[in-house]
Design a protein around this motif. Structure first.
Motif, PDB file in Angstrom:
ATOM      1  N   LEU A 186      40.167  39.483  37.310  1.00 59.00           N
ATOM      2  CA  LEU A 186      41.201  39.898  38.666  1.00 59.00           C
ATOM      3  C   LEU A 186      42.105  40.750  38.248  1.00 59.00           C
ATOM      4  O   LEU A 186      43.062  40.642  37.414  1.00 59.00           O
ATOM      5  CB  LEU A 186      41.717  38.555  39.230  1.00 59.00           C
ATOM      6  CG  LEU A 186      40.661  37.957  40.161  1.00 59.00           C
ATOM      7  CD1 LEU A 186      41.654  36.502  40.738  1.00 59.00           C
ATOM      8  CD2 LEU A 186      40.232  38.565  41.257  1.00 59.00           C
ATOM      9  N   PRO A 187      42.708  41.807  39.114  1.00 58.36           N
ATOM     10  CA  PRO A 187      43.968  42.512  38.758  1.00 58.36           C
ATOM     11  C   PRO A 187      45.163  41.649  39.093  1.00 58.36           C
ATOM     12  O   PRO A 187      45.051  40.431  39.539  1.00 58.36           O
ATOM     13  CB  PRO A 187      43.794  43.549  39.785  1.00 58.36           C
ATOM     14  CG  PRO A 187      43.003  43.035  41.056  1.00 58.36           C
ATOM     15  CD  PRO A 187      41.929  42.063  40.527  1.00 58.36           C
ATOM     16  N   LEU A 188      46.325  42.078  38.789  1.00 55.37           N
ATOM     17  CA  LEU A 188      47.484  41.365  38.900  1.00 55.37           C
ATOM     18  C   LEU A 188      47.561  41.104  40.522  1.00 55.37           C
ATOM     19  O   LEU A 188      47.704  42.013  41.287  1.00 55.37           O
ATOM     20  CB  LEU A 188      48.417  42.102  38.405  1.00 55.37           C
ATOM     21  CG  LEU A 188      50.163  41.623  38.617  1.00 55.37           C
ATOM     22  CD1 LEU A 188      50.030  40.468  37.817  1.00 55.37           C
ATOM     23  CD2 LEU A 188      51.181  42.545  38.275  1.00 55.37           C
ATOM     24  N   LEU A 189      47.913  39.755  40.685  1.00 59.22           N
ATOM     25  CA  LEU A 189      48.040  39.331  42.327  1.00 59.22           C
ATOM     26  C   LEU A 189      49.777  39.142  42.458  1.00 59.22           C
ATOM     27  O   LEU A 189      50.153  38.402  41.436  1.00 59.22           O
ATOM     28  CB  LEU A 189      47.285  38.137  42.357  1.00 59.22           C
ATOM     29  CG  LEU A 189      45.655  38.400  42.154  1.00 59.22           C
ATOM     30  CD1 LEU A 189      44.931  37.049  42.332  1.00 59.22           C
ATOM     31  CD2 LEU A 189      45.023  39.472  43.282  1.00 59.22           C
ATOM     32  N   ASP A 190      49.831  39.279  43.609  1.00 62.68           N
ATOM     33  CA  ASP A 190      51.361  38.870  43.918  1.00 62.68           C
ATOM     34  C   ASP A 190      51.521  38.823  45.576  1.00 62.68           C
ATOM     35  O   ASP A 190      50.481  39.189  46.158  1.00 62.68           O
ATOM     36  CB  ASP A 190      52.533  39.829  43.464  1.00 62.68           C
ATOM     37  CG  ASP A 190      52.410  41.488  43.705  1.00 62.68           C
ATOM     38  OD1 ASP A 190      51.622  41.602  44.713  1.00 62.68           O
ATOM     39  OD2 ASP A 190      52.952  42.366  42.999  1.00 62.68           O
ATOM     40  N   GLU A 191      52.615  38.535  45.959  1.00 62.33           N
ATOM     41  CA  GLU A 191      52.594  38.696  47.467  1.00 62.33           C
ATOM     42  C   GLU A 191      52.308  39.949  48.416  1.00 62.33           C
ATOM     43  O   GLU A 191      52.202  39.737  49.397  1.00 62.33           O
ATOM     44  CB  GLU A 191      54.034  38.010  47.994  1.00 62.33           C
ATOM     45  CG  GLU A 191      55.357  39.024  47.501  1.00 62.33           C
ATOM     46  CD  GLU A 191      55.859  38.982  46.343  1.00 62.33           C
ATOM     47  OE1 GLU A 191      56.393  39.944  45.939  1.00 62.33           O
ATOM     48  OE2 GLU A 191      55.319  38.254  45.289  1.00 62.33           O
ATOM     49  N   LYS A 192      52.317  41.031  47.422  1.00 64.25           N
ATOM     50  CA  LYS A 192      51.958  42.482  48.214  1.00 64.25           C
ATOM     51  C   LYS A 192      50.392  42.615  48.151  1.00 64.25           C
ATOM     52  O   LYS A 192      50.253  43.543  48.540  1.00 64.25           O
ATOM     53  CB  LYS A 192      52.888  43.474  47.557  1.00 64.25           C
ATOM     54  CG  LYS A 192      54.414  43.280  47.709  1.00 64.25           C
ATOM     55  CD  LYS A 192      54.988  44.336  46.981  1.00 64.25           C
ATOM     56  CE  LYS A 192      56.530  44.052  46.990  1.00 64.25           C
ATOM     57  NZ  LYS A 192      57.275  45.025  46.063  1.00 64.25           N
ATOM     58  N   THR A 193      49.820  41.720  47.697  1.00 62.67           N
ATOM     59  CA  THR A 193      48.451  41.967  47.296  1.00 62.67           C
ATOM     60  C   THR A 193      47.413  41.475  48.320  1.00 62.67           C
ATOM     61  O   THR A 193      47.660  40.418  48.784  1.00 62.67           O
ATOM     62  CB  THR A 193      48.112  41.552  45.897  1.00 62.67           C
ATOM     63  OG1 THR A 193      48.942  42.193  44.999  1.00 62.67           O
ATOM     64  CG2 THR A 193      46.561  41.821  45.611  1.00 62.67           C
ATOM     65  N   SER A 194      46.350  42.002  48.908  1.00 63.98           N
ATOM     66  CA  SER A 194      45.313  41.335  49.613  1.00 63.98           C
ATOM     67  C   SER A 194      44.005  41.608  48.581  1.00 63.98           C
ATOM     68  O   SER A 194      43.682  42.486  48.040  1.00 63.98           O
ATOM     69  CB  SER A 194      44.910  42.240  51.040  1.00 63.98           C
ATOM     70  OG  SER A 194      46.019  42.321  51.478  1.00 63.98           O
ATOM     71  N   LEU A 195      43.344  40.060  48.707  1.00 56.87           N
ATOM     72  CA  LEU A 195      42.204  39.943  47.874  1.00 56.87           C
ATOM     73  C   LEU A 195      40.958  40.014  48.513  1.00 56.87           C
ATOM     74  O   LEU A 195      41.054  39.041  49.417  1.00 56.87           O
ATOM     75  CB  LEU A 195      42.285  38.800  47.025  1.00 56.87           C
ATOM     76  CG  LEU A 195      41.245  38.413  45.720  1.00 56.87           C
ATOM     77  CD1 LEU A 195      40.795  39.579  45.000  1.00 56.87           C
ATOM     78  CD2 LEU A 195      41.615  37.251  45.201  1.00 56.87           C
TER      79      LEU A 195
ATOM     80  N   ARG B 228      46.149  31.864  45.623  1.00 60.96           N
ATOM     81  CA  ARG B 228      47.276  30.959  46.138  1.00 60.96           C
ATOM     82  C   ARG B 228      48.641  30.940  45.372  1.00 60.96           C
ATOM     83  O   ARG B 228      49.408  30.839  45.738  1.00 60.96           O
ATOM     84  CB  ARG B 228      46.710  29.540  46.468  1.00 60.96           C
ATOM     85  CG  ARG B 228      45.722  29.639  47.645  1.00 60.96           C
ATOM     86  CD  ARG B 228      46.262  29.754  48.943  1.00 60.96           C
ATOM     87  NE  ARG B 228      45.455  30.268  49.837  1.00 60.96           N
ATOM     88  CZ  ARG B 228      45.437  31.471  50.363  1.00 60.96           C
ATOM     89  NH1 ARG B 228      46.197  32.185  50.140  1.00 60.96           N
ATOM     90  NH2 ARG B 228      44.393  31.662  51.419  1.00 60.96           N
ATOM     91  N   ARG B 229      48.415  30.621  44.035  1.00 60.84           N
ATOM     92  CA  ARG B 229      49.541  30.534  42.962  1.00 60.84           C
ATOM     93  C   ARG B 229      50.209  31.905  43.077  1.00 60.84           C
ATOM     94  O   ARG B 229      51.385  31.961  42.851  1.00 60.84           O
ATOM     95  CB  ARG B 229      48.724  30.400  41.491  1.00 60.84           C
ATOM     96  CG  ARG B 229      48.165  29.034  41.301  1.00 60.84           C
ATOM     97  CD  ARG B 229      48.255  28.738  39.702  1.00 60.84           C
ATOM     98  NE  ARG B 229      47.067  29.751  39.182  1.00 60.84           N
ATOM     99  CZ  ARG B 229      45.656  29.403  39.168  1.00 60.84           C
ATOM    100  NH1 ARG B 229      45.570  28.311  39.785  1.00 60.84           N
ATOM    101  NH2 ARG B 229      44.957  30.427  38.608  1.00 60.84           N
ATOM    102  N   ALA B 230      49.656  33.052  43.420  1.00 57.44           N
ATOM    103  CA  ALA B 230      50.325  34.168  43.561  1.00 57.44           C
ATOM    104  C   ALA B 230      50.818  34.649  44.884  1.00 57.44           C
ATOM    105  O   ALA B 230      51.469  35.716  45.019  1.00 57.44           O
ATOM    106  CB  ALA B 230      49.635  35.593  43.022  1.00 57.44           C
ATOM    107  N   ASN B 231      50.686  33.768  45.904  1.00 60.94           N
ATOM    108  CA  ASN B 231      50.904  33.798  47.175  1.00 60.94           C
ATOM    109  C   ASN B 231      50.266  35.306  47.717  1.00 60.94           C
ATOM    110  O   ASN B 231      50.987  36.138  48.462  1.00 60.94           O
ATOM    111  CB  ASN B 231      52.498  33.951  47.632  1.00 60.94           C
ATOM    112  CG  ASN B 231      52.937  33.858  48.948  1.00 60.94           C
ATOM    113  OD1 ASN B 231      52.385  33.342  49.587  1.00 60.94           O
ATOM    114  ND2 ASN B 231      54.021  34.504  48.967  1.00 60.94           N
ATOM    115  N   THR B 232      48.967  35.525  47.547  1.00 66.69           N
ATOM    116  CA  THR B 232      48.310  36.700  47.851  1.00 66.69           C
ATOM    117  C   THR B 232      47.443  36.421  48.988  1.00 66.69           C
ATOM    118  O   THR B 232      46.816  35.188  49.067  1.00 66.69           O
ATOM    119  CB  THR B 232      47.539  37.140  46.775  1.00 66.69           C
ATOM    120  OG1 THR B 232      48.072  37.484  45.315  1.00 66.69           O
ATOM    121  CG2 THR B 232      46.407  38.102  46.975  1.00 66.69           C
TER     122      THR B 232
END
Length: 87
Positions: A1-10, A33-37
């Motif tokens: 997976l790419p870097l996930l954060d709260e600005k990401t949509s998966l 979920r851990r990254a608030n994605t």
């Protein structure tokens, strides 16, 4: 997976149309979920299978923020115009 954060949509796949492949939903949704994605699952045909069987490969689908399925994406039957064109 790419870097996930709260600005990401998966966006995950649950039933790619040619091979029926399903992304590993459980680990990927947990990581999101851990990254608030935000998580979306493209259900194609597999979510129809989930409607009739808990054995469909859709573990944790209920943990997604959104999902879609598409009723026009059906498997062509023998003799149908779609199967004849593919032959």
């Amino acid at each position: 997976l790419p870097l996930l954060d709260e600005k990401t949509s998966l966006c995950l796949r649950a039933g790619e149309m040619n091979m029926g492949e399903v992304d590993p939903l459980t680990p990927q949704i947990k990581a999101a979920r851990r990254a608030n994605t935000w998580v979306h699952v493209d259900g194609a045909l597999v979510l129809f299978a989930r409607a009739v069987s808990q054995r469909a490969p859709t573990d944790r689908i209920e943990a997604a923020d959104g999902w879609t399925t598409d009723g026009h994406q059906t498997i062509p039957s023998a003799g149908s115009p779609a199967s004849s064109a593919a032959a």
